[in-house]
Every structure is written in structure tokens, then in C-alpha cells.
Design a protein around this motif. Structure first.
Motif, short mmCIF file in Angstrom:
data_model
loop_
_atom_site.label_atom_id
_atom_site.label_comp_id
_atom_site.label_asym_id
_atom_site.label_seq_id
_atom_site.Cartn_x
_atom_site.Cartn_y
_atom_site.Cartn_z
N LYS A 150 28.43 6.29 -28.11
CA LYS A 150 29.10 5.16 -27.46
C LYS A 150 28.52 3.82 -27.92
O LYS A 150 27.30 3.65 -27.98
CB LYS A 150 28.97 5.27 -25.93
N GLU A 151 29.42 2.90 -28.20
CA GLU A 151 28.99 1.60 -28.71
C GLU A 151 28.28 0.80 -27.61
O GLU A 151 28.80 0.70 -26.50
CB GLU A 151 30.21 0.83 -29.22
N GLY A 152 27.12 0.29 -27.93
CA GLY A 152 26.38 -0.53 -26.97
C GLY A 152 25.32 0.24 -26.21
O GLY A 152 24.52 -0.36 -25.47
N HIS A 180 29.87 1.17 -34.39
CA HIS A 180 29.52 -0.22 -34.15
C HIS A 180 28.43 -0.72 -35.09
O HIS A 180 28.71 -1.36 -36.09
CB HIS A 180 29.11 -0.32 -32.66
N ASN A 201 37.63 -1.18 -24.52
CA ASN A 201 37.34 -0.32 -25.68
C ASN A 201 36.90 1.06 -25.20
O ASN A 201 35.85 1.19 -24.57
CB ASN A 201 36.24 -1.00 -26.52
N PRO A 202 37.67 2.11 -25.50
CA PRO A 202 37.29 3.45 -25.00
C PRO A 202 36.00 3.97 -25.62
O PRO A 202 35.41 4.92 -25.11
CB PRO A 202 38.48 4.33 -25.41
N ARG A 203 35.56 3.34 -26.71
CA ARG A 203 34.30 3.77 -27.35
C ARG A 203 33.09 3.02 -26.80
O ARG A 203 31.96 3.29 -27.20
CB ARG A 203 34.40 3.57 -28.87
N CYS A 204 33.32 2.07 -25.91
CA CYS A 204 32.22 1.27 -25.36
C CYS A 204 31.45 2.09 -24.31
O CYS A 204 32.05 2.88 -23.57
CB CYS A 204 32.78 0.00 -24.72
N ILE A 205 30.15 1.87 -24.24
CA ILE A 205 29.32 2.59 -23.26
C ILE A 205 29.81 2.33 -21.82
O ILE A 205 29.69 3.20 -20.96
CB ILE A 205 27.81 2.20 -23.43
N SER A 210 32.69 2.46 -20.81
CA SER A 210 33.81 3.35 -20.48
C SER A 210 33.32 4.65 -19.84
O SER A 210 34.09 5.33 -19.18
CB SER A 210 34.64 3.66 -21.74
N VAL A 211 32.05 4.99 -20.05
CA VAL A 211 31.54 6.23 -19.45
C VAL A 211 30.47 5.98 -18.39
O VAL A 211 30.23 6.84 -17.55
CB VAL A 211 30.97 7.21 -20.52
N GLU A 212 29.83 4.81 -18.44
CA GLU A 212 28.80 4.52 -17.42
C GLU A 212 29.34 3.44 -16.49
O GLU A 212 29.23 2.24 -16.76
CB GLU A 212 27.49 4.12 -18.11
N ARG A 272 33.45 -11.87 -26.27
CA ARG A 272 33.23 -10.50 -26.75
C ARG A 272 32.29 -9.76 -25.80
O ARG A 272 31.34 -10.33 -25.27
CB ARG A 272 32.62 -10.51 -28.16
N ILE A 314 29.27 -7.71 -24.56
CA ILE A 314 27.92 -7.74 -25.12
C ILE A 314 27.50 -6.38 -25.67
O ILE A 314 26.61 -6.29 -26.50
CB ILE A 314 26.85 -8.22 -24.10
N TYR A 315 28.15 -5.31 -25.20
CA TYR A 315 27.75 -3.97 -25.65
C TYR A 315 28.41 -3.59 -26.98
O TYR A 315 27.74 -3.18 -27.91
CB TYR A 315 28.09 -2.93 -24.58
N CYS A 316 29.73 -3.69 -27.03
CA CYS A 316 30.44 -3.18 -28.21
C CYS A 316 31.04 -4.28 -29.06
O CYS A 316 31.59 -4.01 -30.12
CB CYS A 316 31.55 -2.21 -27.77
N GLU A 317 30.96 -5.54 -28.56
CA GLU A 317 31.47 -6.72 -29.27
C GLU A 317 32.99 -6.75 -29.42
O GLU A 317 33.52 -7.51 -30.22
CB GLU A 317 30.80 -6.87 -30.65
#
Lengths: 304, 140
Positions: free
Chosen positions: A104-106, A127, B105-109, B111-113, B131, B133-136
Motif C-alpha cells: 500500500k502506498e504511503g 509509489h 486512491n484504492p492503493r493508498c494505505i 484505504s485499508v487502515e 495531494r 501525504i501518503y500516496c501523493e
């Protein structure tokens, strides 16, 4: 306390320092053999990796330190639903520094906010992968002796390739750099990178679909793989895939001292026959990854 | 239609026509127990199309100016005390916004936390680009 989450967290002079230390390690590894004695690196790999994890572990062992960690999420408490923040808080009590890969990104940024010890991003989804960029930079430095006055070609999947995006960001800070962006139309560099990175830094660039046409201009050719799953239809993939495979024939017009890089793993985008060409530096690049990670660990642990 | 003047309260003026209710919700004004008026499509010389929305709040409350700055820095904030109107200086877009919008963004952290705060940073003030801060990812 410092972390490395994004390559742009490092100034150009810090990159110069890291490269200088890595070069010194290559020259005199014995000087560094006990620098991290008594220190522990936690490699938290929530998704599998070969080169990155092993090079981090080799780096720490060669500094005289120790390594603990896991190599897939299933063998960590995240499989039970634990948050990244909780995992790293605990790891922070057991180790001195963390290298984290996460799908996961970030996630590494979240880790850096909670760990209490330095965190290195070892890849977060599509990312960032800053230590790959450091590896690329060390190789460019060792092969070319400079980061400025270079024409750098990026070939293949420029849309999704995180290593390409990070290296473009890092090189955009140097003078007289020119980018040649070689990709099928379906996989061109995202518009925001062109606008917010390349144009913002007044970097000269050209976009083309033809690798052979621009080969003679390049000081560095950075290859990436064009993956089948990135195409909407199979016919386009079949039509385009061979255009972006590097072969000895395609290198005929290349400069004698051009340097071919690839973040690896290579599948078929560079013909095995190219490996014997003196310009092929991708395995050298993988070797450099260990040394730059050693330099990075020393820096973040503030070991003199 | 007449809405009586406010003695003590806040008037948000020059809201883009049609955006008044959205701002009303973003500021959480539905939770107030005082009189709040959202006026849609009021006549305006200044605004494009000659229309604007206005929000009148009949109480002295603390507004989150970051929300207004993010929503539209062109909004005028008038604070009224004892019938005297004080126009606040122009609000710049905030450098950072927290939990005002969510990262898509479904790939951003995030999205799961679910417990992570959704934080966006202003990365291009000229074009008002925020943007994550995690996935930009760019805020939408």
C-alpha cells in the motif's frame, strides 16, 4: 531522527555524501566491517522481494550488524489485522532501524510517524522506491562520474514505472540534463510528472515511440519492461512488445560509452545476448545496491 | 424575499452560485441550534453569471477558516458585532487539510487502515492542487 521515504527527502549534497561513502566502502570494505556492531536492522517486507530485501540484509551484515524481520505479510501480525502503526511501534523496541516494503502506498510514511527509529522505504506499491533510485545514482556516478550534462533515455513502461518516476525526480535537480522518453503511446510518462517535475525544472525532453531513432543521442539508457497486463487489447501488445526489447542490433548506433541500466528483474526486455556488451551495467547496478544501502544505514544511524 | 439583518453573527458572501449547501455541510452548520440561512442565487454584480450564494449565521461561532480557504478562497467572511460589520482579510488556501476530504486512491494505505487521518498538502498554490501525504494522489 531521519527517515528515507522519498528520494527527494535527500538534498543533492546528501546524495553526493552517500555516493562518496558508498564508493569508499567499495574501495575499503574492511574499514566498515564493524561500524554497526550491536545494531539491528528490521526488514519488514509485507510483500515478497528478492534483491531489495537480500541487499538490505547483506548491507547490514557487512557493516557488522544483525538482521531480524519477515519476508511476507502472512508471517507477520498484519495477517491478524494489526495496523502498520502498531507493528512498527513494537519493532521500534527491538531494532535500531527499519527497512519496509508494503503493497500500500504511503505505508512507510505511516511507519516513520510511529516507529521511534529511522524508517527506510524499501518500496510502497507503485509509489516510491528511493533506495532503487540511490542505486541508480551510484551506478551513474561510477560509470559517468557526474549527474549533470547527461542525456538519459527511459524506455518501456513509463506510465507505471515507479523507478522511472523517482529517477526523473532525482535527476531533474541537476544542470543540463536532457530526458528522452521512449514508450508506446499507451504507456507514456504521466502528465503530472511532465508538468510538475520536468517542465517545472526547465528540463529539456522529447517523447518518442522509436528507440532506434534516438539511440545515438543517449549517455544512459534506462530500460523497463512493457507488461502485457498494461494493455487494453492483446493485439496492441503483440504489435508493440518487440519494439521495446533491447537487442545487440538495436545497440549498433549507440555511443561507445553509453550505459544500459535496468532495475531488474529482467524478463525479456533485454536480450540475454546484450549481457556481454560492455555497456550493460544492470548487474553491476544490482551490486551497487548493497553498497549504497550500507552508506544509507550508516547515515540514518548517525554512525561516523 | 427578505431576510432580516444580523446583530451578532457571521455572513459568508460571494459563494459560487449553487455551492452554498455544500459549504453549509462542510462547515457542519447543520449541527448549530441558532438561525442559519442559506440563500441561493442571490443577485451579484461581482460574481460571474450575476449570481451568488450567501450563508447567514445568527450567532458568534468559531468557523474553520481552513475549510473556507480550501472550498473557495474568494469567499468573503463578514463578522458582525452589535450590528457593525468587519470584513476578514482574504483567506488563503490552507497549506494542509485534515479529514476534510478522503483519499480515493484504492492503493493508498488509508484505504485499508480506516483510523488514519486523511491529510492533504497544498503542492501547487497557483493551481490549488492538494495531494495526499501518503500516496501523493491529487485530491478530487
Amino acid at each position: 531522527m531521519r527517515n528515507l521515504i522519498d528520494i527527494l527527502d535527500l538534498t543533492t549534497s546528501e546524495i553526493d555524501e552517500l555516493v562518496a561513502v558508498a564508493n569508499d566502502i567499495i574501495e575499503s570494505p574492511q574499514k566498515y566491517a564493524h561500524k554497526c556492531a550491536g545494531k539491528k536492522l528490521a526488514t519488514l517486507f509485507f510483500e515478497p522481494s528478492t534483491r531489495t530485501r537480500l541487499s538490505f540484509e547483506a548491507a547490514m551484515y557487512e557493516l557488522g550488524g544483525n538482521v531480524l524481520g519477515f519476508s511476507e505479510a502472512q508471517s507477520s501480525s498484519s495477517a491478524k489485522g494489526e495496523s502498520v502503526a502498531d507493528t512498527v511501534k513494537v519493532v521500534g523496541y527491538y531494532a535500531d532501524i527499519i527497512a519496509m516494503r508494503h503493497p500500500k502506498e504511503g505505508a512507510p510514511l505511516v511507519a516513520s510517524m510511529n516507529a521511534g527509529i529511522p524508517v527506510i522505504n524499501a518500496g510502497d506499491g507503485g509509489h516510491n522506491h528511493p533506495t532503487q533510485t540511490l542505486t541508480d545514482l551510484l551506478t551513474i556516478n561510477r560509470e559517468k562520474g557526474r549527474f549533470d550534462n547527461l542525456t538519459v533515455g527511459f524506455c518501456g513502461d513509463l506510465k507505471f514505472g515507479r523507478t522511472v518516476h523517482s529517477l526523473i525526480g532525482a535527476l531533474s535537480r541537476y544542470k543540463n540534463v536532457k530526458f528522452v522518453l521512449i514508450s508506446p503511446k499507451e504507456l507514456t510518462l504521466p502528465e503530472y510528472i511532465i508538468k510538475e517535475v520536468i517542465e517545472k525544472n526547465n528540463i529539456e525532453f522529447v517523447e518518442t515511440t522509436n528507440l532506434e531513432e534516438v539511440m545515438g543521442q543517449l549517455d544512459i539508457l534506462y530500460m523497463t519492461r512493457v507488461q502485457r497486463e498494461r494493455f487494453f487489447n492483446e493485439q496492441d501488445y503483440i504489435r508493440l512488445k518487440d519494439s521495446y526489447i533491447l537487442t545487440p542490433e538495436k545497440l549498433e548506433n549507440a555511443k561507445e560509452d553509453m550505459c544500459i541500466l535496468h532495475p531488474l528483474p529482467r524478463v525479456n526486455e533485454i536480450a540475454v545476448a546484450v549481457d556481454n556488451d560492455k555497456r550493460a551495467k544492470y548487474f553491476e547496478q544490482a551490486k551497487n545496491g548493497k553498497y549504497i544501502r550500507m552508506a544509507l544505514i550508516l547515515k540514518l544511524l548517525e554512525v561516523e | 424575499m427578505t431576510i432580516s439583518p444580523i446583530e451578532n453573527g457571521i455572513v459568508l458572501d460571494h459563494i459560487t452560485a449553487g455551492k452554498g449547501m455544500e459549504l453549509y455541510k462542510a462547515l457542519g452548520l447543520a449541527e448549530l441550534d441558532c438561525l442559519v440561512a442559506v440563500i441561493n442565487n442571490a443577485y451579484s454584480i461581482k460574481m460571474p453569471g450575476g449570481r451568488k450564494d450567501i450563508i447567514k449565521i445568527d450567532a458568534e461561532i468559531e468557523l474553520n477558516l481552513d475549510i473556507i480557504g480550501y472550498f473557495d478562497p474568494g469567499i468573503t467572511v463578514n463578522v458582525i458585532k452589535n450590528g457593525v460589520n468587519t470584513k476578514l482579510p482574504k483567506i488563503d488556501p490552507p497549506k494542509e487539510i485534515k479529514n476534510l476530504i478522503k483519499c480515493k486512491n484504492p492503493r493508498c494505505i488509508t484505504s485499508v487502515e480506516q483510523e488514519l487521518p486523511h491529510i492533504f498538502k497544498l503542492t501547487d498554490s497557483e493551481n490549488k492542487v492538494y495531494r495526499c501525504i501518503y500516496c501523493e494522489s491529487k485530491a478530487k
